[in-house]
Write a protein that holds these residues in place. Sequence first.
Motif, PDB file in Angstrom:
ATOM      1  N   GLU A  75      21.451  19.579  19.596  1.00 19.69           N
ATOM      2  CA  GLU A  75      21.027  18.541  18.647  1.00 19.69           C
ATOM      3  C   GLU A  75      20.541  19.171  17.345  1.00 19.69           C
ATOM      4  O   GLU A  75      20.805  18.663  16.261  1.00 19.69           O
ATOM      5  CB  GLU A  75      19.923  17.669  19.261  1.00 19.69           C
ATOM      6  N   ILE A  76      19.871  20.302  17.463  1.00 22.30           N
ATOM      7  CA  ILE A  76      19.384  20.991  16.269  1.00 22.30           C
ATOM      8  C   ILE A  76      20.569  21.485  15.436  1.00 22.30           C
ATOM      9  O   ILE A  76      20.616  21.301  14.220  1.00 22.30           O
ATOM     10  CB  ILE A  76      18.445  22.161  16.649  1.00 22.30           C
ATOM     11  N   ASP A  77      21.555  22.080  16.106  1.00 20.95           N
ATOM     12  CA  ASP A  77      22.751  22.539  15.395  1.00 20.95           C
ATOM     13  C   ASP A  77      23.459  21.379  14.702  1.00 20.95           C
ATOM     14  O   ASP A  77      23.923  21.501  13.567  1.00 20.95           O
ATOM     15  CB  ASP A  77      23.725  23.243  16.358  1.00 20.95           C
ATOM     16  N   TYR A 131      21.573  20.470  11.544  1.00 17.81           N
ATOM     17  CA  TYR A 131      21.829  21.436  10.482  1.00 17.81           C
ATOM     18  C   TYR A 131      23.194  21.185   9.845  1.00 17.81           C
ATOM     19  O   TYR A 131      23.360  21.264   8.636  1.00 17.81           O
ATOM     20  CB  TYR A 131      21.750  22.873  11.000  1.00 17.81           C
ATOM     21  N   GLN A 132      24.195  20.885  10.672  1.00 16.10           N
ATOM     22  CA  GLN A 132      25.540  20.609  10.146  1.00 16.10           C
ATOM     23  C   GLN A 132      25.537  19.339   9.297  1.00 16.10           C
ATOM     24  O   GLN A 132      26.178  19.281   8.253  1.00 16.10           O
ATOM     25  CB  GLN A 132      26.554  20.471  11.290  1.00 16.10           C
ATOM     26  N   ALA A 133      24.822  18.300   9.751  1.00 16.20           N
ATOM     27  CA  ALA A 133      24.808  17.026   9.036  1.00 16.20           C
ATOM     28  C   ALA A 133      24.077  17.133   7.714  1.00 16.20           C
ATOM     29  O   ALA A 133      24.487  16.509   6.720  1.00 16.20           O
ATOM     30  CB  ALA A 133      24.160  15.947   9.913  1.00 16.20           C
ATOM     31  N   PHE A 134      22.991  17.904   7.655  1.00 21.90           N
ATOM     32  CA  PHE A 134      22.164  17.944   6.457  1.00 21.90           C
ATOM     33  C   PHE A 134      22.262  19.268   5.706  1.00 21.90           C
ATOM     34  O   PHE A 134      21.598  19.464   4.700  1.00 21.90           O
ATOM     35  CB  PHE A 134      20.700  17.656   6.806  1.00 21.90           C
ATOM     36  N   GLY A 135      23.069  20.181   6.207  1.00 17.79           N
ATOM     37  CA  GLY A 135      23.219  21.458   5.535  1.00 17.79           C
ATOM     38  C   GLY A 135      22.067  22.383   5.865  1.00 17.79           C
ATOM     39  O   GLY A 135      21.067  22.000   6.438  1.00 17.79           O
ATOM     40  N   GLY A 136      22.241  23.591   5.526  1.00 20.69           N
ATOM     41  CA  GLY A 136      21.173  24.570   5.776  1.00 20.69           C
ATOM     42  C   GLY A 136      21.485  25.384   7.003  1.00 20.69           C
ATOM     43  O   GLY A 136      22.387  25.096   7.779  1.00 20.69           O
TER      44      GLY A 136
END
Length: 158
Positions: free
Chosen positions: A144-146, A149-154
Amino acid sequence: MSYLIDGHNLIASLPDISLDDPNDEARLVNKLKGYCARSGKKCTVIFDGGLPGGFSAMSTRSVTVIFAASEHTNADGLIQRRVARTNDVGKWTVVSSDHEIGSFARGRRMKHMTSIQFARLLQSSEPEQESHGEEIHPTVSADEIDELYQAFGGEPDG
């Protein structure tokens, strides 16, 4: 329907406000504002010993707050004068446990409630407090964390 309330008399009947509290009037006014918002009713609450006496800035459209100037009168006197001047007696209920005020109101064919009766009405109309029980600590998986990060960048730290 509107209520004409003996303020300190009502505070003495409420389990969650004390006359010893320096903010007792403000706490009652807030409770009345909530009641009026839920019920669509209006209240005029009169307190003893205001300096200066008269209408208070705590007043709103639904709750009128008046302090009796202690050198001129008291809440009981102001309530009786308002009862005597009221033409639409059927629209008002006087709230006080003072026997003289109750008799005076009934003599003018106004409804009367004791402060204890009105306190019960206030308590029963309050929204139920949400039970918080155990604290909830949600867990978030690595996947879920990954995804976040993919959805919001970073990039994850480390």
